[in-house]
Design a protein around this motif. Structure first.
Motif, PDB file in Angstrom:
ATOM      1  N   GLU A  74       0.861  -1.181   0.000  1.00  0.00           N
ATOM      2  CA  GLU A  74       0.000   0.000   0.000  1.00  0.00           C
ATOM      3  C   GLU A  74       0.898   1.232   0.000  1.00  0.00           C
ATOM      4  O   GLU A  74       1.815   1.342   0.810  1.00  0.00           O
ATOM      5  CB  GLU A  74      -0.904   0.004   1.237  1.00  0.00           C
ATOM      6  CG  GLU A  74      -1.918   1.103   1.277  1.00  0.00           C
ATOM      7  CD  GLU A  74      -2.963   0.996   0.173  1.00  0.00           C
ATOM      8  OE1 GLU A  74      -3.392   2.050  -0.325  1.00  0.00           O
ATOM      9  OE2 GLU A  74      -3.344  -0.123  -0.193  1.00  0.00           O
ATOM     10  N   SER A  75       0.646   2.129  -0.911  1.00  0.00           N
ATOM     11  CA  SER A  75       1.455   3.352  -0.987  1.00  0.00           C
ATOM     12  C   SER A  75       1.297   4.164   0.288  1.00  0.00           C
ATOM     13  O   SER A  75       0.195   4.296   0.827  1.00  0.00           O
ATOM     14  CB  SER A  75       1.029   4.200  -2.180  1.00  0.00           C
ATOM     15  OG  SER A  75       1.255   3.505  -3.375  1.00  0.00           O
ATOM     16  N   SER A  78      -0.195   8.997   0.819  1.00  0.00           N
ATOM     17  CA  SER A  78      -0.907   9.276  -0.425  1.00  0.00           C
ATOM     18  C   SER A  78      -2.171  10.118  -0.219  1.00  0.00           C
ATOM     19  O   SER A  78      -2.912  10.348  -1.160  1.00  0.00           O
ATOM     20  CB  SER A  78      -1.264   7.963  -1.110  1.00  0.00           C
ATOM     21  OG  SER A  78      -2.087   7.185  -0.269  1.00  0.00           O
ATOM     22  N   TYR A  79      -2.383  10.595   0.977  1.00  0.00           N
ATOM     23  CA  TYR A  79      -3.589  11.372   1.260  1.00  0.00           C
ATOM     24  C   TYR A  79      -3.689  12.591   0.350  1.00  0.00           C
ATOM     25  O   TYR A  79      -4.712  12.836  -0.268  1.00  0.00           O
ATOM     26  CB  TYR A  79      -3.612  11.803   2.732  1.00  0.00           C
ATOM     27  CG  TYR A  79      -4.801  12.666   3.075  1.00  0.00           C
ATOM     28  CD1 TYR A  79      -6.026  12.080   3.317  1.00  0.00           C
ATOM     29  CD2 TYR A  79      -4.694  14.055   3.137  1.00  0.00           C
ATOM     30  CE1 TYR A  79      -7.126  12.866   3.623  1.00  0.00           C
ATOM     31  CE2 TYR A  79      -5.778  14.842   3.436  1.00  0.00           C
ATOM     32  CZ  TYR A  79      -6.998  14.244   3.678  1.00  0.00           C
ATOM     33  OH  TYR A  79      -8.088  15.017   3.967  1.00  0.00           O
ATOM     34  N   TRP A  80      -2.624  13.352   0.245  1.00  0.00           N
ATOM     35  CA  TRP A  80      -2.663  14.595  -0.512  1.00  0.00           C
ATOM     36  C   TRP A  80      -2.643  14.369  -2.013  1.00  0.00           C
ATOM     37  O   TRP A  80      -3.140  15.203  -2.770  1.00  0.00           O
ATOM     38  CB  TRP A  80      -1.513  15.515  -0.108  1.00  0.00           C
ATOM     39  CG  TRP A  80      -1.641  15.939   1.329  1.00  0.00           C
ATOM     40  CD1 TRP A  80      -0.856  15.569   2.357  1.00  0.00           C
ATOM     41  CD2 TRP A  80      -2.645  16.786   1.875  1.00  0.00           C
ATOM     42  NE1 TRP A  80      -1.293  16.122   3.533  1.00  0.00           N
ATOM     43  CE2 TRP A  80      -2.407  16.887   3.259  1.00  0.00           C
ATOM     44  CE3 TRP A  80      -3.747  17.472   1.349  1.00  0.00           C
ATOM     45  CZ2 TRP A  80      -3.206  17.640   4.119  1.00  0.00           C
ATOM     46  CZ3 TRP A  80      -4.534  18.230   2.204  1.00  0.00           C
ATOM     47  CH2 TRP A  80      -4.266  18.303   3.577  1.00  0.00           C
ATOM     48  N   THR A  81      -2.123  13.243  -2.447  1.00  0.00           N
ATOM     49  CA  THR A  81      -2.088  12.999  -3.890  1.00  0.00           C
ATOM     50  C   THR A  81      -3.435  12.533  -4.416  1.00  0.00           C
ATOM     51  O   THR A  81      -3.689  12.617  -5.609  1.00  0.00           O
ATOM     52  CB  THR A  81      -1.020  11.950  -4.245  1.00  0.00           C
ATOM     53  OG1 THR A  81      -1.293  10.751  -3.534  1.00  0.00           O
ATOM     54  CG2 THR A  81       0.367  12.440  -3.922  1.00  0.00           C
ATOM     55  N   LYS A  82      -4.314  12.075  -3.558  1.00  0.00           N
ATOM     56  CA  LYS A  82      -5.633  11.603  -3.984  1.00  0.00           C
ATOM     57  C   LYS A  82      -6.626  12.750  -4.123  1.00  0.00           C
ATOM     58  O   LYS A  82      -7.649  12.607  -4.742  1.00  0.00           O
ATOM     59  CB  LYS A  82      -6.176  10.565  -3.000  1.00  0.00           C
ATOM     60  CG  LYS A  82      -5.426   9.253  -3.055  1.00  0.00           C
ATOM     61  CD  LYS A  82      -6.024   8.248  -2.120  1.00  0.00           C
ATOM     62  CE  LYS A  82      -5.230   6.958  -2.149  1.00  0.00           C
ATOM     63  NZ  LYS A  82      -5.742   5.972  -1.225  1.00  0.00           N
ATOM     64  N   LYS A  83      -6.363  13.899  -3.526  1.00  0.00           N
ATOM     65  CA  LYS A  83      -7.305  15.033  -3.575  1.00  0.00           C
ATOM     66  C   LYS A  83      -7.158  15.829  -4.827  1.00  0.00           C
ATOM     67  O   LYS A  83      -6.264  15.977  -5.493  1.00  0.00           O
ATOM     68  CB  LYS A  83      -7.102  15.927  -2.367  1.00  0.00           C
ATOM     69  CG  LYS A  83      -7.679  15.283  -1.138  1.00  0.00           C
ATOM     70  CD  LYS A  83      -7.742  16.279  -0.037  1.00  0.00           C
ATOM     71  CE  LYS A  83      -8.609  15.722   1.066  1.00  0.00           C
ATOM     72  NZ  LYS A  83      -9.062  16.673   1.967  1.00  0.00           N
TER      73      LYS A  83
END
Length: 83
Positions: A74-75, A78-83
């Motif tokens: 699991e990456s 990645s919270y900010w890259t998904k928004k």
């Protein structure tokens, strides 16, 4: 480590040895001779077969463990890259 067989397996192996000798060596072998041959095989050949089986099992497990990284990865962050 001694290889122990349950009684049913031992009896089937003894019968198989007797049949093999009768069909392939043209020699009738009684239970005593069959048991001596089985004991020899378990003591002399058994450990080599057992050790190879352990090596094969270890290799199979190592292959499965190597797959875990690709299957269960699991990456991170990645919270900010998904928004």
């Amino acid at each position: 480590m001694a290889i122990k067989l349950n009684k049913e397996v031992e009896q089937r192996l003894l019968g198989s040895i007797q049949r093999y000798c009768a069909e392939n060596m043209d020699e009738e072998v009684g239970e005593l001779k069959a048991r001596l041959l089985l004991d020899y095989c378990l003591r002399e050949i058994g450990p080599s077969v057992y050790n190879q089986a352990i090596l094969d099992a270890q290799a199979a497990m190592q292959d499965k463990i190597a797959e875990i990284e690709t299957i269960c990865y699991e990456s991170e962050f990645s919270y900010w890259t998904k928004k």
